[in-house]
Scaffold this active site. Structure first.
Site, PDB file in Angstrom:
ATOM      1  N   CYS A 112      26.794  31.123  41.357  1.00 22.13           N
ATOM      2  CA  CYS A 112      27.295  32.271  40.502  1.00 22.13           C
ATOM      3  C   CYS A 112      26.337  33.292  40.112  1.00 22.13           C
ATOM      4  O   CYS A 112      26.067  34.393  40.229  1.00 22.13           O
ATOM      5  CB  CYS A 112      28.023  31.609  39.167  1.00 22.13           C
ATOM      6  SG  CYS A 112      28.443  32.871  38.022  1.00 22.13           S
ATOM      7  N   LYS A 165      27.767  41.865  40.494  1.00 21.14           N
ATOM      8  CA  LYS A 165      27.818  42.841  39.287  1.00 21.14           C
ATOM      9  C   LYS A 165      26.721  43.875  39.218  1.00 21.14           C
ATOM     10  O   LYS A 165      26.921  44.998  38.763  1.00 21.14           O
ATOM     11  CB  LYS A 165      28.173  42.209  38.052  1.00 21.14           C
ATOM     12  CG  LYS A 165      29.365  41.102  37.963  1.00 21.14           C
ATOM     13  CD  LYS A 165      30.486  41.591  38.391  1.00 21.14           C
ATOM     14  CE  LYS A 165      31.704  40.512  38.982  1.00 21.14           C
ATOM     15  NZ  LYS A 165      31.315  40.044  40.022  1.00 21.14           N
ATOM     16  N   LEU A 212      18.522  27.045  40.527  1.00 23.95           N
ATOM     17  CA  LEU A 212      19.275  26.737  39.213  1.00 23.95           C
ATOM     18  C   LEU A 212      20.144  27.808  38.735  1.00 23.95           C
ATOM     19  O   LEU A 212      19.780  29.025  38.873  1.00 23.95           O
ATOM     20  CB  LEU A 212      18.419  26.344  37.927  1.00 23.95           C
ATOM     21  CG  LEU A 212      17.370  25.226  37.876  1.00 23.95           C
ATOM     22  CD1 LEU A 212      16.403  25.370  36.587  1.00 23.95           C
ATOM     23  CD2 LEU A 212      18.437  24.184  37.343  1.00 23.95           C
ATOM     24  N   GLY A 213      21.335  27.536  38.461  1.00 26.19           N
ATOM     25  CA  GLY A 213      22.283  28.587  38.199  1.00 26.19           C
ATOM     26  C   GLY A 213      23.263  28.505  39.325  1.00 26.19           C
ATOM     27  O   GLY A 213      24.207  29.187  39.061  1.00 26.19           O
ATOM     28  N   HIS A 228      40.717  53.599  16.879  1.00 28.87           N
ATOM     29  CA  HIS A 228      41.052  54.744  17.461  1.00 28.87           C
ATOM     30  C   HIS A 228      40.029  55.670  17.540  1.00 28.87           C
ATOM     31  O   HIS A 228      39.336  55.752  16.508  1.00 28.87           O
ATOM     32  CB  HIS A 228      42.461  55.589  17.220  1.00 28.87           C
ATOM     33  CG  HIS A 228      42.528  56.861  17.620  1.00 28.87           C
ATOM     34  ND1 HIS A 228      43.332  56.839  18.936  1.00 28.87           N
ATOM     35  CD2 HIS A 228      42.419  57.996  17.395  1.00 28.87           C
ATOM     36  CE1 HIS A 228      43.327  58.040  19.103  1.00 28.87           C
ATOM     37  NE2 HIS A 228      42.891  58.757  18.321  1.00 28.87           N
ATOM     38  N   GLU A 275      44.453  42.492  55.043  1.00 30.76           N
ATOM     39  CA  GLU A 275      45.175  41.393  54.333  1.00 30.76           C
ATOM     40  C   GLU A 275      46.285  40.928  54.839  1.00 30.76           C
ATOM     41  O   GLU A 275      47.111  41.865  55.197  1.00 30.76           O
ATOM     42  CB  GLU A 275      45.511  42.137  52.898  1.00 30.76           C
ATOM     43  CG  GLU A 275      46.024  41.296  51.801  1.00 30.76           C
ATOM     44  CD  GLU A 275      45.625  39.703  51.470  1.00 30.76           C
ATOM     45  OE1 GLU A 275      46.237  38.845  51.876  1.00 30.76           O
ATOM     46  OE2 GLU A 275      44.311  39.888  51.332  1.00 30.76           O
ATOM     47  N   ALA A 314      34.077  30.856  37.462  1.00 28.44           N
ATOM     48  CA  ALA A 314      32.888  30.140  36.738  1.00 28.44           C
ATOM     49  C   ALA A 314      33.303  29.770  35.409  1.00 28.44           C
ATOM     50  O   ALA A 314      33.022  28.849  34.947  1.00 28.44           O
ATOM     51  CB  ALA A 314      31.894  31.369  36.671  1.00 28.44           C
ATOM     52  N   ASP A 359      34.790  24.068  41.252  1.00 30.09           N
ATOM     53  CA  ASP A 359      35.421  24.697  42.393  1.00 30.09           C
ATOM     54  C   ASP A 359      35.991  23.272  43.026  1.00 30.09           C
ATOM     55  O   ASP A 359      36.542  23.435  44.313  1.00 30.09           O
ATOM     56  CB  ASP A 359      34.450  25.456  43.119  1.00 30.09           C
ATOM     57  CG  ASP A 359      34.282  26.763  42.748  1.00 30.09           C
ATOM     58  OD1 ASP A 359      34.881  26.995  41.474  1.00 30.09           O
ATOM     59  OD2 ASP A 359      33.420  27.549  43.168  1.00 30.09           O
TER      60      ASP A 359
END
Length: 462
Positions: free
Chosen positions: A40, A49, A36-37, A441, A201, A316, A308
């Site tokens: 991602c 992350k 499940l999930g 600030h 790349e 996501a 996707d």
């Protein structure tokens, strides 16, 4: 068993869709073949992350003296870093299980294959097949790492993003092919851990979808961190016969041979649309994507697709938004098609990248007369105090009407700052209104106001 809605796939598109449908009073089932999930939560956004946070903390320790601190005797434990990442992912997956129960959503484990007549056949792990009926079926099966013919993944020396999160040992040398978000995030992580990293790349700039100013700044930052970067280059073939890997790279200067322990292929994604019954039902596809209208209806009534597997940004938050919109339309609510021109994109390396809207090049190609403002974090009190002065905020406005065309950021915490631009653009906010909205600030976010001020020749701190 008959349902109002069956959702095929439980990623951030699928499970969010199921929950919203349940909130709207529909009887919902969700089919998941693995965890499940989806990718991602289990193998993508979230555990990545966690890895990046460990790398960031390690970087802080290495530069503790910059903050007037002395730290001795510290080191990394690569396996523990990976274990923490998996623990975070497991916790999030359990959270989705709780949400399914809370919203009374039937979770069906197994591989789902659609059939004509709005049916789904589910094959369980033991091989047992069960057919379920629904008034509506939403396909949210996501995507996986794309394999190129000259970069076949063996899961040992040539790997995709999933294997890159769970390596048993840290490689000494790694080649990352592709510099999109996935590629550069892993390049940053492994480089921070002490691996010698080279990025290859094909395009002239790394993170090629970003504004060119962002790409150039990011390349400088990664090179400063010790990452080798080859642009306008392509891996033509690999030799895995030895103890490591030899990559034969075509560059502007000729062929270059790179040696590494592992090659990470990060050249995009492949939609998971095979063997799910598209052909049997007659659902139309084009170039690896399911064709849908603005409300995610396929050409066959009762069948929908999101995330996707449909055209659009493979993100996501896009999948979640599409799913919510889709079920709200099914439930009879008034909804409008998603504005794909106002979708934020984020890259979570160090420095972070966040952007929304048009790049400078795209805005010029559309014929706009522009007002452009940039504010460097080197002029930000908060950034200097935090020890994160690298990067800038760049804003792009239409000179005629003041429309906020694009916002591009690179620096610490910018992925949390981009939402201001997304909301402002949604509300058709002008540059003048941003200028007159008082920003706190000292914060990183006041750089947005300062960049807008620069676009209108009113900047104070430059």
């Amino acid at each position: 068993m008959k349902f109002d809605l069956i959702v095929l796939g439980s990623g951030p598109g699928g499970y969010v869709t199921a929950i919203r449908a349940s909130q709207l009073g529909l009887k919902v089932a969700i089919i998941e073949k693995e965890n499940l999930g989806g990718v991602c939560l289990n193998w993508g956004c979230i555990p990545t992350k966690a890895l990046l946070k460990s790398a960031q903390v390690f970087e802080y320790l290495k530069h503790a003296s910059d903050y007037g601190l002395t730290v001795t005797g510290f080191d990394k434990d690569f396996s523990a870093v990976v274990a923490r990442s998996r623990s975070v992912a497991d916790g999030m997956s359990k959270g989705v299980q709780f949400l399914m129960k809370k919203n009374k959503i039937e979770v069906i484990e197994g591989f789902g294959k659609m059939q004509p007549g709005k049916k789904v056949e589910v094959t369980a792990a033991d091989g047992k097949k069960t057919v379920y009926d629904a008034d509506h079926i939403i396909i949210a099966t996501g995507a996986r790492s794309r394999e190129l013919p000259n970069l076949p993944q063996d899961g040992i020396k040539v790997i995709g993003y999933r294997k890159a999160m769970t390596l048993a040992e840290q490689p000494k040398k790694m080649i990352v092919v592709g510099s999109g978000a996935i590629g550069v995030e892993f390049a940053y992580f492994y480089n921070s851990m002490g691996t010698e990293v080279t990025i290859v790349e094909f395009m002239p700039n790394i993170v090629p979808v970003e504004d060119e100013d962002i790409s150039k700044q990011f390349e400088r930052s990664l090179k400063k961190a010790g990452i080798n970067i080859l642009t306008n280059s392509s891996v033509e073939r690999l030799d895995t016969s030895g103890t490591g890997v030899k990559a034969y790279v075509k560059t502007a200067k000729g062929e270059e041979v790179l040696e590494a322990d592992i090659v990470l292929s990060a050249v995009g994604i492949k939609s998971n649309i095979e063997n799910i019954g598209l052909e049997e039902v007659g659902i139309a596809t084009d170039r690896d994507k399911i064709i849908v209208n603005g409300f995610y209806q396929t050409n066959i009534p009762g069948y929908y697709a999101i995330g996707d597997v449909v055209p659009g940004q493979a993100l996501a938050h896009v999948a979640s938004a599409e799913g919510i919109l889709c079920v709200e339309k099914i439930a009879g609510l008034h909804v409008e098609p998603l504005d794909y021109g106002n979708i934020p994109g984020c890259t979570y390396a160090t420095p972070e990248i966040a952007s929304v809207g048009l790049t400078e090049r795209a805005a010029k190609e559309k014929g706009y007369e522009l007002k452009i403002g940039k504010f460097p974090f080197s002029a930000s009190g908060k950034a200097k105090a935090s020890g994160t002065p690298d990067g800038f905020v760049k804003v792009i406005f239409d000179a005629k009407y003041g429309e906020w065309l694009g916002c591009h950021m690179i620096g610490a915490g910018v992925t949390d700052m981009i939402a201001e631009a997304v909301v402002a653009r949604k509300l058709e906010t002008t540059g003048h209104e941003i200028l007159k909205a008082v920003h706190p600030h000292p914060t990183m976010s006041e750089a947005v106001m300062e960049a807008v001020a620069a676009a209108y020749d009113e900047v104070i701190h430059l």
